[in-house]
Write an enzyme that holds these catalytic residues in place. Structure first.
Site, PDB file in Angstrom:
ATOM      1  N   PHE A   1       0.854  -1.179   0.000  1.00  0.00           N
ATOM      2  CA  PHE A   1       0.000   0.000   0.000  1.00  0.00           C
ATOM      3  C   PHE A   1       0.897   1.238   0.000  1.00  0.00           C
ATOM      4  O   PHE A   1       1.848   1.322   0.778  1.00  0.00           O
ATOM      5  CB  PHE A   1      -0.965   0.018   1.191  1.00  0.00           C
ATOM      6  CG  PHE A   1      -1.963   1.135   1.044  1.00  0.00           C
ATOM      7  CD1 PHE A   1      -3.050   0.994   0.200  1.00  0.00           C
ATOM      8  CD2 PHE A   1      -1.776   2.339   1.684  1.00  0.00           C
ATOM      9  CE1 PHE A   1      -3.948   2.036   0.009  1.00  0.00           C
ATOM     10  CE2 PHE A   1      -2.669   3.396   1.492  1.00  0.00           C
ATOM     11  CZ  PHE A   1      -3.756   3.238   0.655  1.00  0.00           C
TER      12      PHE A   1
ATOM     13  N   ASP B   1       1.170  -4.170   8.864  1.00  0.00           N
ATOM     14  CA  ASP B   1       0.055  -3.284   8.590  1.00  0.00           C
ATOM     15  C   ASP B   1      -1.196  -4.153   8.439  1.00  0.00           C
ATOM     16  O   ASP B   1      -1.289  -4.955   7.508  1.00  0.00           O
ATOM     17  CB  ASP B   1       0.325  -2.469   7.316  1.00  0.00           C
ATOM     18  CG  ASP B   1      -0.786  -1.469   7.024  1.00  0.00           C
ATOM     19  OD1 ASP B   1      -1.903  -1.629   7.568  1.00  0.00           O
ATOM     20  OD2 ASP B   1      -0.535  -0.531   6.250  1.00  0.00           O
TER      21      ASP B   1
ATOM     22  N   TYR C   1     -11.267   2.734   9.716  1.00  0.00           N
ATOM     23  CA  TYR C   1     -12.439   3.071   8.899  1.00  0.00           C
ATOM     24  C   TYR C   1     -12.832   2.017   7.876  1.00  0.00           C
ATOM     25  O   TYR C   1     -13.744   2.230   7.095  1.00  0.00           O
ATOM     26  CB  TYR C   1     -12.266   4.435   8.224  1.00  0.00           C
ATOM     27  CG  TYR C   1     -11.050   4.660   7.357  1.00  0.00           C
ATOM     28  CD1 TYR C   1     -10.986   4.176   6.056  1.00  0.00           C
ATOM     29  CD2 TYR C   1      -9.981   5.398   7.831  1.00  0.00           C
ATOM     30  CE1 TYR C   1      -9.890   4.416   5.254  1.00  0.00           C
ATOM     31  CE2 TYR C   1      -8.868   5.648   7.034  1.00  0.00           C
ATOM     32  CZ  TYR C   1      -8.826   5.151   5.748  1.00  0.00           C
ATOM     33  OH  TYR C   1      -7.736   5.394   4.953  1.00  0.00           O
ATOM     34  N   LYS C   2     -12.141   0.880   7.870  1.00  0.00           N
ATOM     35  CA  LYS C   2     -12.495  -0.185   6.932  1.00  0.00           C
ATOM     36  C   LYS C   2     -13.392  -1.186   7.668  1.00  0.00           C
ATOM     37  O   LYS C   2     -14.545  -0.888   7.958  1.00  0.00           O
ATOM     38  CB  LYS C   2     -11.230  -0.818   6.378  1.00  0.00           C
ATOM     39  CG  LYS C   2     -10.357   0.190   5.602  1.00  0.00           C
ATOM     40  CD  LYS C   2      -9.072  -0.456   5.087  1.00  0.00           C
ATOM     41  CE  LYS C   2      -8.135   0.580   4.502  1.00  0.00           C
ATOM     42  NZ  LYS C   2      -8.637   1.174   3.257  1.00  0.00           N
TER      43      LYS C   2
ATOM     44  N   ARG D   1     -12.133  -4.373  -7.766  1.00  0.00           N
ATOM     45  CA  ARG D   1     -11.983  -4.945  -6.421  1.00  0.00           C
ATOM     46  C   ARG D   1     -13.343  -5.007  -5.744  1.00  0.00           C
ATOM     47  O   ARG D   1     -14.020  -3.990  -5.621  1.00  0.00           O
ATOM     48  CB  ARG D   1     -11.015  -4.068  -5.627  1.00  0.00           C
ATOM     49  CG  ARG D   1     -10.699  -4.585  -4.252  1.00  0.00           C
ATOM     50  CD  ARG D   1      -9.637  -3.728  -3.591  1.00  0.00           C
ATOM     51  NE  ARG D   1     -10.156  -2.417  -3.199  1.00  0.00           N
ATOM     52  CZ  ARG D   1      -9.589  -1.623  -2.285  1.00  0.00           C
ATOM     53  NH1 ARG D   1      -8.477  -2.004  -1.682  1.00  0.00           N
ATOM     54  NH2 ARG D   1     -10.107  -0.461  -1.986  1.00  0.00           N
TER      55      ARG D   1
END
Lengths: 409, 409
Positions: A127, A196, A221-222, A368
């Site tokens: 990422f 991560d 927030y995921k 995705r």
């Protein structure tokens, strides 16, 4: 497949949790891996924090509502989701800022052990922010970034490597690293490991202490449903607490912030990761999301995540659709998503959104689809697969408006 | 004095703005310098962001609600309050984190000019986080902290000084620095200047560009009424934009974050100060507070601030109260506060709070009363002064419960 989907939903022990979220009508949301849905309890809790704690009690709420302990309190609730002890996790800042703290901390730990190692090893295509935060320290002359493809990471681990920094579930493909094996390999080479967990925490089991991980960060927030841009979290294994040092030494990480002394004295353990004043409104929303995921439990979430994505593939197969799956076909080897390569992935994702099926696009050619197990139904899988089949069959994705790139993709 | 106070309130052109805040009954709030009050518009705005933008539109709101531009949009609204151009200010992270970015940026600018200056000059007793953030860079070996009392700052400015870092209005005493004169002095010595506006922005005029200031940070949760722990802001003068480099190089500061490339390319100007994803809920609340203060305007706020605090002193004098004022007696030389030294300042502040007069205490012996001009009345001044007189006359501050220190003071 709709009939089978409904049977699966009827037998799903997590089905009742769907009502704990406020989901929009007419939407099949396959992007909870990017922004989790709104828990039904959040608006009332936030309204209370705003009107009562802020509006009426004002500054007194730092004590009376215990705002001051929110970072530790939320950290303690995240801890069991990632195989950590409560006092090893703290909620604060963003993933990016926490990466900077923990990469720096790893360098300091190595230096304390007399090792002048500066290399931070990661993989290309990690990422972006993980890679960029290494570059920030590189520009300061403090670190050296080394990237090795995942199949040759073990070979790249030499005596210069201070830290191995990897994302557990790849954001684009969902491919999982073997956290235990890579942590062992890093330790064998004298390196520390920073995981991560942004794309795994809250959707699949993570066992940081079982793997003897050193450091970790994760996203609020995921899959934790903490709201857009929710604060992140950071983990430091207890055995490293005495050696923990990080350069963002703000007043909230001081041992006695309200003594207002001129000299910095770090608070013990992960409390020293705090920097500025916590954004209380954002923290309050995060706490609701974390509590809900903790109530459901990651083991059940993981089982449903695998069942959902496998059923989605079954629905594609039933239509005779052969897509280029870039996620591992074995559900045990991927996070809660399926990613497909398609030369027109952006237009496809836009055509799906126009039909109310919200997934996303990742540059340059990835469609995705995320399967947040806390609120999705098997019926959603059947319907999403049908829409995808229709979008491809009709060619409606070729409509010119679907080629227009938005600012955020 | 109550009668005179009411006359002053009747003649006060800012009086109508009090109703734009949701103030608790029975409270005289003299701590808006620590946490500003709740604007009446905030709960509805936040509820809309939560229910509609997050709940219904989900990930699409990054584009449809333009979440992605919130840092720049709010920065642009703060800019006129501090004498900056819109594109010189950005709202993000905390004051502490922004200090780290800008101290680092100043060191990088000096290095780009071929100067190996490492000293960051500040004063002892500056707000702790300002001093601690210098220490963070010192621990990394990148900076050297030097503290000089304010009367000898000019003497301490030698050819080793990279940056002068000062707080415009002192958090404890309210004493103002002459921003123009000190900026000139720093520039004459080849140093840059970073102003912390936390205790001035929104209460008194600041003219960053008029003073030719280089860098600044400021707080969102004090006079800007952005809510507890609201995001902060950062300013970089346009002439430094090309040279701007900072080590918290997160993906949101990338020139093209959604290209997801492996290598960091900073966005132009202050956009490169962004690091992680912005906490949207906290940003939405901040925007409401900033808009309200901008609507009133700092010139009027400043005039009323001075009138309020001078009237408070008049009310004390009318009672024959002689307190040890540590703030400058000249209102032009102080921020929007009056601070008094008293050996029992903590107990005094607690006794006042028990009467509904909320000020605060600053270690070891300061009773600090803030006068947020947007919502306070002259009547509040008369009543607060009366309560203070009564607390001292009755000795009620000696009650044992008022000696109990809370976690946050």
């Amino acid at each position: 497949m709709l009939e089978k989907a409904r049977e699966l939903d009827a037998a799903d022990s997590l089905a009742p949790f769907r009502d704990r979220f406020d989901l929009p009508e007419g939407v099949i949301y396959l992007d909870g891996n990017s922004l989790g849905c709104l828990p039904r309890a959040t608006p009332a809790r936030l309204a209370e924090v705003v009107a009562q704690e802020w509006g009426k009690n004002l500054i007194r709420s730092w004590n009376s509502a215990d705002w001051i302990s929110l970072p530790q309190r939320i950290g303690g609730k995240i801890a069991p989701l990632v195989g950590a002890q409560a006092h090893e996790v703290i909620a604060c800042d963003s993933v990016s800022v926490n990466l900077f703290k923990l990469i720096s901390a790893a360098l300091a730990m190595q230096a304390q052990n007399g090792k002048r190692r500066k290399v931070i090893l990661s993989e290309p295509g990690n990422f972006p922010t993980d890679l960029y935060m290494i570059e920030g320290l590189e520009a300061q002359g403090l670190a050296e970034r080394r990237l090795a493809p995942r199949e040759s990471i073990a070979d790249a681990m030499d005596e210069d490597v201070a830290l191995l920094l990897l994302t557990h579930a790849h954001y684009k493909t969902g491919e999982l690293f073997d956290m235990a094996a890579l942590t062992r390999a890093a330790h064998a080479a004298g390196a520390l490991v920073l995981w991560d967990l942004s794309h795994s925490c809250g959707a699949l089991p993570v066992d940081l202490n079982g793997c003897e991980a050193d450091l970790a960060v994760g996203c609020g927030y995921k899959y934790l449903n903490g709201g857009p841009g929710a604060p992140a979290f950071a983990f430091v294994a207890e055995r490293h607490h005495d050696a923990l040092q990080q350069p963002l030494s703000g007043w909230m990480g001081h041992a006695a912030p309200f003594a207002f002394s001129d000299d910095y004295q770090p608070a013990p353990g992960v409390d020293s990761l705090l920097c500025g004043t916590a954004p209380i409104l954002a923290m309050a929303a995060l706490e609701v999301g974390v509590e809900l995921i903790a109530e459901i439990g990651v083991a059940r979430l993981h089982a449903k995540s695998q069942a959902l994505s496998e059923f989605f593939r079954e629905c594609l197969a039933a239509q005779g659709l052969e897509l280029d799956l870039v996620s591992p076909p074995d559900p045990a080897k991927r996070g809660s998503q399926l990613s497909f390569r398609h030369p027109q992935a952006y237009a496809l994702s836009q055509a799906l959104i126009a039909r109310g099926v919200i997934g996303d696009f990742r540059d340059p050619d990835i469609l995705r689809l995320g399967f947040a197990p806390a609120y999705l139904r098997f019926e959603d899988m059947a319907e999403a697969a049908r829409h995808l089949g229709e979008v491809l069959a009709t060619g409606e994705w070729q409509r010119p408006e679907f080629a227009q790139r938005a600012a955020v993709t």
